[in-house]
Design an enzyme around this catalytic site. Structure first.
Site, PDB file in Angstrom:
ATOM      1  N   ARG A   1     -30.070 -42.697  53.997  1.00 54.89           N
ATOM      2  CA  ARG A   1     -30.034 -41.351  54.582  1.00 54.89           C
ATOM      3  C   ARG A   1     -31.329 -41.094  55.338  1.00 54.89           C
ATOM      4  NH1 ARG A   1     -27.021 -36.877  54.531  1.00 54.89           N
ATOM      5  NH2 ARG A   1     -25.567 -37.566  52.925  1.00 54.89           N
TER       6      ARG A   1
ATOM      7  N   ASP B   1     -21.690 -45.649  49.542  1.00 53.83           N
ATOM      8  CA  ASP B   1     -23.092 -45.904  49.187  1.00 53.83           C
ATOM      9  C   ASP B   1     -23.183 -46.400  47.754  1.00 53.83           C
ATOM     10  OD1 ASP B   1     -22.688 -43.572  47.674  1.00 53.83           O
ATOM     11  OD2 ASP B   1     -23.606 -42.303  49.208  1.00 53.83           O
TER      12      ASP B   1
ATOM     13  N   ASP C   1     -15.713 -40.840  47.574  1.00 50.25           N
ATOM     14  CA  ASP C   1     -17.104 -40.440  47.337  1.00 50.25           C
ATOM     15  C   ASP C   1     -17.099 -39.229  46.409  1.00 50.25           C
ATOM     16  OD1 ASP C   1     -19.815 -40.583  47.524  1.00 50.25           O
ATOM     17  OD2 ASP C   1     -19.957 -40.074  49.635  1.00 50.25           O
TER      18      ASP C   1
ATOM     19  N   HIS D   1     -23.997 -35.435  40.555  1.00 52.11           N
ATOM     20  CA  HIS D   1     -24.470 -36.531  41.402  1.00 52.11           C
ATOM     21  C   HIS D   1     -25.716 -37.196  40.786  1.00 52.11           C
ATOM     22  CE1 HIS D   1     -24.881 -38.775  45.124  1.00 52.11           C
ATOM     23  NE2 HIS D   1     -26.175 -38.640  44.937  1.00 52.11           N
TER      24      HIS D   1
ATOM     25  N   LYS E   1     -25.964 -47.384  52.108  1.00 49.83           N
ATOM     26  CA  LYS E   1     -26.258 -46.257  52.994  1.00 49.83           C
ATOM     27  C   LYS E   1     -27.744 -45.931  52.933  1.00 49.83           C
ATOM     28  CE  LYS E   1     -25.380 -41.775  51.825  1.00 49.83           C
ATOM     29  NZ  LYS E   1     -24.509 -40.697  51.386  1.00 49.83           N
TER      30      LYS E   1
ATOM     31  N   GLU F   1     -29.183  -6.240  45.070  1.00 48.41           N
ATOM     32  CA  GLU F   1     -29.377  -6.761  43.722  1.00 48.41           C
ATOM     33  C   GLU F   1     -28.003  -6.834  43.062  1.00 48.41           C
ATOM     34  OE1 GLU F   1     -32.146  -4.125  41.856  1.00 48.41           O
ATOM     35  OE2 GLU F   1     -33.837  -4.865  43.035  1.00 48.41           O
TER      36      GLU F   1
ATOM     37  N   THR G   1     -21.608 -32.116  54.520  1.00 47.93           N
ATOM     38  CA  THR G   1     -21.483 -31.945  55.976  1.00 47.93           C
ATOM     39  C   THR G   1     -20.466 -32.929  56.553  1.00 47.93           C
ATOM     40  OG1 THR G   1     -23.154 -33.613  56.426  1.00 47.93           O
ATOM     41  CG2 THR G   1     -23.926 -31.349  56.115  1.00 47.93           C
ATOM     42  N   GLY G   2     -20.051 -33.900  55.754  1.00 45.79           N
ATOM     43  CA  GLY G   2     -19.113 -34.921  56.227  1.00 45.79           C
ATOM     44  C   GLY G   2     -19.810 -36.073  56.939  1.00 45.79           C
TER      45      GLY G   2
ATOM     46  N   ASP H   1     -29.228  -2.382  47.625  1.00 47.66           N
ATOM     47  CA  ASP H   1     -30.284  -3.296  48.110  1.00 47.66           C
ATOM     48  C   ASP H   1     -29.957  -4.763  47.842  1.00 47.66           C
ATOM     49  OD1 ASP H   1     -30.469  -3.355  45.399  1.00 47.66           O
ATOM     50  OD2 ASP H   1     -32.564  -2.725  45.276  1.00 47.66           O
TER      51      ASP H   1
END
Ligand code: R5P
Length: 287
Positions: free
Chosen positions: A190, A165, A215, A124, A188, A36, A220-221, A34
């Protein structure tokens, strides 16, 4: 101390155990029908300090793994459990941006059951100054600035470092100063996961330069792609990209190459074909 690795971190954990001159064990995990998680140790943990190694990118399953591993270690008599996760997940959601949202950076530490110490690399930190603001347990933050600075010194002559940024100040600006290179930190805003506005580029300074956009995370680039599109209006000698944590989601590395990037380099906090900077050097004793 026993260094313990999982399927996805086996190589990193094994190599780390050699550097630390500690015993190595691989934790066996699989799924029940299942879905788990099933987990088993194959070694005696009584009285040991168990040093779990699992880089928590694609984190959800792995959070369960490390919590089961820590709790079981304690059950089996371990005296201390450390988690070393080179990549720290959920830290970017550091504010309730929209009404009703989970501030996951504050919840993630509570999900780490029975872990006594958390070690990570260049998390971050944006709205938080320190991990102490969100963790109750002991934390240690390692920095790759020196490793990246050495890599740049060895491979790029007279580079210009661009941070896309304000947060990249703590990497871009500091690394640039340490190797006496010029730098530019952009601004930057967002809008969403796939939309950012970036400004602040000084085109004149870019003429004939070896540009490195630096960075902490390439996810996602979107940030890098936007920066590269801005750079089109200038004439640098070449454009290179360095990041600490390279998730390279949604085929973003290919998109970056197609926009004329010469080299892409990351550390191996998240292993990929671009991982040229080895974080294990942080654990080696300086000769
Ligand atoms: C956030 O501000 C970070 O420093 C990175 O710029 C960001 O996480 C990159 O994400 P993406 O590649 O999706 O733009």
């Amino acid at each position: 101390m026993i260094v313990a690795g999982f399927d996805s971190s086996d190589r990193l954990a094994k190599n780390l155990s050699k550097i630390l001159k500690a015993r190595y064990t691989k934790i066996y995990t699989s799924y029940f029908p299942d879905k788990e998680t099933y987990l088993r140790y194959n070694t005696n943990l009584k009285g040991q300090h168990v040093f779990l190694v699992n880089s928590l990118y694609y984190p959800n399953d792995k959070i369960i793994q490390v919590s089961l591993a820590a709790s079981t270690a304690k059950d089996l008599g371990a005296k201390k459990v450390t988690l070393f996760s080179p990549y720290m997940p959920y830290i970017r959601q550091d504010k309730r941006f929209k009404k009703g949202e989970a501030v996951s950076s504050r919840i993630f530490p509570k999900l780490l059951v029975d872990i006594d110490e958390f070690i990570t690399i260049d998390p971050h930190l944006h709205r938080y100054k320190s991990l102490r603001q969100i963790f109750k347990i002991k934390t240690r933050v390692l920095s790759t600035n020196l490793l990246i600075a050495n890599y740049i010194k060895k491979n790029f002559k007279d580079p210009l470092i661009i941070g896309p940024d304000y947060e990249s100040y703590q990497w871009g600006k500091k690394i640039a100063s340490s190797i006496k290179a010029k730098s530019m930190i952009l601004k930057k805003k967002r809008i969403s996961s796939h939309e950012v506005n970036i400004k602040g580029l000084n085109f004149k300074l870019l003429e004939n330069k070896r540009v490195i956009i630096l960075d902490d995370i390439i996810s996602t680039g979107t940030t890098m792609i936007k920066t590269l599109k801005l750079l089109r209006k200038s004439r640098p000698k070449d454009i290179n990209i360095i990041c600490i944590h390279g998730l390279f989601l949604e085929n973003s590395a290919k998109a970056l190459k197609s926009l004329g990037v010469k080299t892409i380099v990351s550390t191996n906090t998240i292993p990929s074909r671009y991982s040229k900077i080895d974080i294990l050097d942080l654990f080696k004793k300086k000769k």
